[in-house]
Design a protein around this motif. Sequence first.
Motif, PDB file in Angstrom:
ATOM      1  N   TRP A 181       0.833  -1.200   0.000  1.00 42.81           N
ATOM      2  CA  TRP A 181       0.000   0.000   0.000  1.00 42.81           C
ATOM      3  C   TRP A 181       0.873   1.258   0.000  1.00 42.81           C
ATOM      4  N   GLU A 182       1.899   1.272   0.845  1.00 42.24           N
ATOM      5  CA  GLU A 182       2.798   2.412   0.915  1.00 42.24           C
ATOM      6  C   GLU A 182       3.484   2.628  -0.433  1.00 42.24           C
ATOM      7  N   SER A 183       3.787   1.554  -1.110  1.00 45.61           N
ATOM      8  CA  SER A 183       4.456   1.629  -2.400  1.00 45.61           C
ATOM      9  C   SER A 183       3.581   2.277  -3.465  1.00 45.61           C
ATOM     10  N   VAL A 184       2.357   1.780  -3.652  1.00 48.24           N
ATOM     11  CA  VAL A 184       1.500   2.372  -4.701  1.00 48.24           C
ATOM     12  C   VAL A 184       1.115   3.803  -4.339  1.00 48.24           C
ATOM     13  N   ALA A 185       1.008   4.091  -3.039  1.00 44.44           N
ATOM     14  CA  ALA A 185       0.707   5.462  -2.621  1.00 44.44           C
ATOM     15  C   ALA A 185       1.851   6.407  -2.981  1.00 44.44           C
ATOM     16  N   ARG A 186       3.034   5.842  -3.202  1.00 45.38           N
ATOM     17  CA  ARG A 186       4.206   6.640  -3.593  1.00 45.38           C
ATOM     18  C   ARG A 186       4.492   6.484  -5.090  1.00 45.38           C
ATOM     19  N   GLY A 187       3.577   5.799  -5.814  1.00 46.30           N
ATOM     20  CA  GLY A 187       3.706   5.678  -7.263  1.00 46.30           C
ATOM     21  C   GLY A 187       4.566   4.534  -7.755  1.00 46.30           C
ATOM     22  N   ILE A 188       4.872   3.585  -6.892  1.00 49.35           N
ATOM     23  CA  ILE A 188       5.721   2.447  -7.251  1.00 49.35           C
ATOM     24  C   ILE A 188       4.872   1.178  -7.290  1.00 49.35           C
ATOM     25  N   PRO A 189       4.963   0.383  -8.385  1.00 48.59           N
ATOM     26  CA  PRO A 189       4.179  -0.865  -8.474  1.00 48.59           C
ATOM     27  C   PRO A 189       4.528  -1.835  -7.346  1.00 48.59           C
ATOM     28  N   ALA A 190       3.543  -2.651  -6.974  1.00 45.76           N
ATOM     29  CA  ALA A 190       3.736  -3.622  -5.892  1.00 45.76           C
ATOM     30  C   ALA A 190       3.282  -5.010  -6.329  1.00 45.76           C
ATOM     31  N   LEU A 191       4.163  -5.972  -6.157  1.00 49.89           N
ATOM     32  CA  LEU A 191       3.832  -7.375  -6.401  1.00 49.89           C
ATOM     33  C   LEU A 191       3.295  -7.926  -5.097  1.00 49.89           C
ATOM     34  N   SER A 250      -0.259 -14.921  -8.142  1.00 46.94           N
ATOM     35  CA  SER A 250      -0.903 -16.157  -7.688  1.00 46.94           C
ATOM     36  C   SER A 250      -0.146 -17.405  -8.127  1.00 46.94           C
ATOM     37  N   CYS A 251       0.794 -17.236  -9.047  1.00 44.81           N
ATOM     38  CA  CYS A 251       1.555 -18.377  -9.553  1.00 44.81           C
ATOM     39  C   CYS A 251       2.810 -17.843 -10.247  1.00 44.81           C
ATOM     40  N   GLU A 252       3.660 -18.748 -10.701  1.00 41.83           N
ATOM     41  CA  GLU A 252       4.890 -18.320 -11.372  1.00 41.83           C
ATOM     42  C   GLU A 252       4.604 -17.511 -12.629  1.00 41.83           C
ATOM     43  N   ALA A 253       3.560 -17.888 -13.365  1.00 41.16           N
ATOM     44  CA  ALA A 253       3.232 -17.177 -14.608  1.00 41.16           C
ATOM     45  C   ALA A 253       2.857 -15.720 -14.321  1.00 41.16           C
ATOM     46  N   SER A 254       2.070 -15.480 -13.252  1.00 38.85           N
ATOM     47  CA  SER A 254       1.692 -14.099 -12.938  1.00 38.85           C
ATOM     48  C   SER A 254       2.890 -13.314 -12.399  1.00 38.85           C
ATOM     49  N   LEU A 255       3.794 -13.988 -11.702  1.00 41.22           N
ATOM     50  CA  LEU A 255       5.013 -13.329 -11.241  1.00 41.22           C
ATOM     51  C   LEU A 255       5.856 -12.895 -12.435  1.00 41.22           C
ATOM     52  N   LYS A 256       6.059 -13.809 -13.362  1.00 44.33           N
ATOM     53  CA  LYS A 256       6.863 -13.510 -14.551  1.00 44.33           C
ATOM     54  C   LYS A 256       6.225 -12.375 -15.361  1.00 44.33           C
ATOM     55  N   ALA A 257       4.915 -12.448 -15.568  1.00 41.83           N
ATOM     56  CA  ALA A 257       4.213 -11.421 -16.342  1.00 41.83           C
ATOM     57  C   ALA A 257       4.292 -10.054 -15.654  1.00 41.83           C
ATOM     58  N   SER A 258       4.169 -10.040 -14.335  1.00 44.12           N
ATOM     59  CA  SER A 258       4.217  -8.775 -13.593  1.00 44.12           C
ATOM     60  C   SER A 258       5.600  -8.148 -13.640  1.00 44.12           C
ATOM     61  N   ILE A 259       6.628  -8.966 -13.507  1.00 44.32           N
ATOM     62  CA  ILE A 259       7.994  -8.444 -13.587  1.00 44.32           C
ATOM     63  C   ILE A 259       8.260  -7.896 -14.991  1.00 44.32           C
ATOM     64  N   GLU A 260       7.778  -8.605 -16.010  1.00 42.89           N
ATOM     65  CA  GLU A 260       7.938  -8.107 -17.383  1.00 42.89           C
ATOM     66  C   GLU A 260       7.192  -6.784 -17.576  1.00 42.89           C
ATOM     67  N   LYS A 261       6.020  -6.680 -16.972  1.00 37.53           N
ATOM     68  CA  LYS A 261       5.233  -5.447 -17.061  1.00 37.53           C
ATOM     69  C   LYS A 261       6.029  -4.276 -16.469  1.00 37.53           C
ATOM     70  N   VAL A 262       6.620  -4.496 -15.314  1.00 29.94           N
ATOM     71  CA  VAL A 262       7.431  -3.455 -14.667  1.00 29.94           C
ATOM     72  C   VAL A 262       8.658  -3.150 -15.526  1.00 29.94           C
ATOM     73  N   GLN A 263       9.303  -4.191 -16.024  1.00 31.87           N
ATOM     74  CA  GLN A 263      10.496  -4.005 -16.859  1.00 31.87           C
ATOM     75  C   GLN A 263      10.166  -3.195 -18.118  1.00 31.87           C
ATOM     76  N   ASN A 264       8.955  -3.369 -18.639  1.00 29.85           N
ATOM     77  CA  ASN A 264       8.540  -2.660 -19.847  1.00 29.85           C
ATOM     78  C   ASN A 264       8.042  -1.242 -19.572  1.00 29.85           C
ATOM     79  N   GLY A 265       8.183  -0.784 -18.324  1.00 29.40           N
ATOM     80  CA  GLY A 265       7.899   0.615 -18.024  1.00 29.40           C
ATOM     81  C   GLY A 265       6.556   0.909 -17.383  1.00 29.40           C
ATOM     82  N   PHE A 266       5.865  -0.098 -16.867  1.00 28.86           N
ATOM     83  CA  PHE A 266       4.580   0.146 -16.204  1.00 28.86           C
ATOM     84  C   PHE A 266       4.736   1.214 -15.130  1.00 28.86           C
ATOM     85  N   LYS A 267       3.852   2.192 -15.176  1.00 32.34           N
ATOM     86  CA  LYS A 267       3.837   3.263 -14.181  1.00 32.34           C
ATOM     87  C   LYS A 267       2.490   3.273 -13.462  1.00 32.34           C
ATOM     88  N   VAL A 268       2.531   3.552 -12.187  1.00 34.53           N
ATOM     89  CA  VAL A 268       1.318   3.658 -11.378  1.00 34.53           C
ATOM     90  C   VAL A 268       0.685   5.023 -11.634  1.00 34.53           C
TER      91      VAL A 268
END
Length: 170
Positions: free
Chosen positions: A74-84, A101-119
């Motif tokens: 919560w503190e992270s997104v409130a500061r504009g940083i994505p949270a897994l 919820s699983c390895e696939a969602s972890l991998k997809a989320s990290i890729e999303k952040v790596q590709n520049g996802f902004k809150v």
Amino acid sequence: IAAYLPRGWNLLVKEHPSQFVSNYTRYGDFFRGKRFYDRLLDIPNVKLVPLSYDSFNLIDNAKAVASVGGSLCWESVARGIPALCFGYTWYKSCEGILEISCEASLKASIEKVQNGFKVDINKVKLFAKILNEITVNGFVGKVEQEHKGISDEENAYYHLNAIENLIWVI
């Protein structure tokens, strides 16, 4: 998490201070021994952070944070940083929370952040505003527990009022 990080990224691990309080009821008799931390440090891109290090400084300089579901997300997104977020939390539908919820969602989320996802901080503010409008000023806890200046009697009243309002809505 470390296995899915892009090359050059590190996983900084900071324990919750209560991990080292022997009578803290959240964890019961479970405490991590030195071997646990030695094994963490055997992972090449994992670093331990001292408890004294400012968490907000870590958040502000992170590409993302990860937690089972503590206040850190919560503190992270409130500061504009994505949270897994690996747990089921009250803020799970907030902008910037990436449910894991699983390895696939972890991998997809990290890729999303790596590709520049902004809150979108405006969406986080809207979430907080709506939450403030629909929540009950009360607490759930053991009997005779005073919390943030709310007595047991006031707490009971707040819960009863919320239930009555819910019945009228239905």
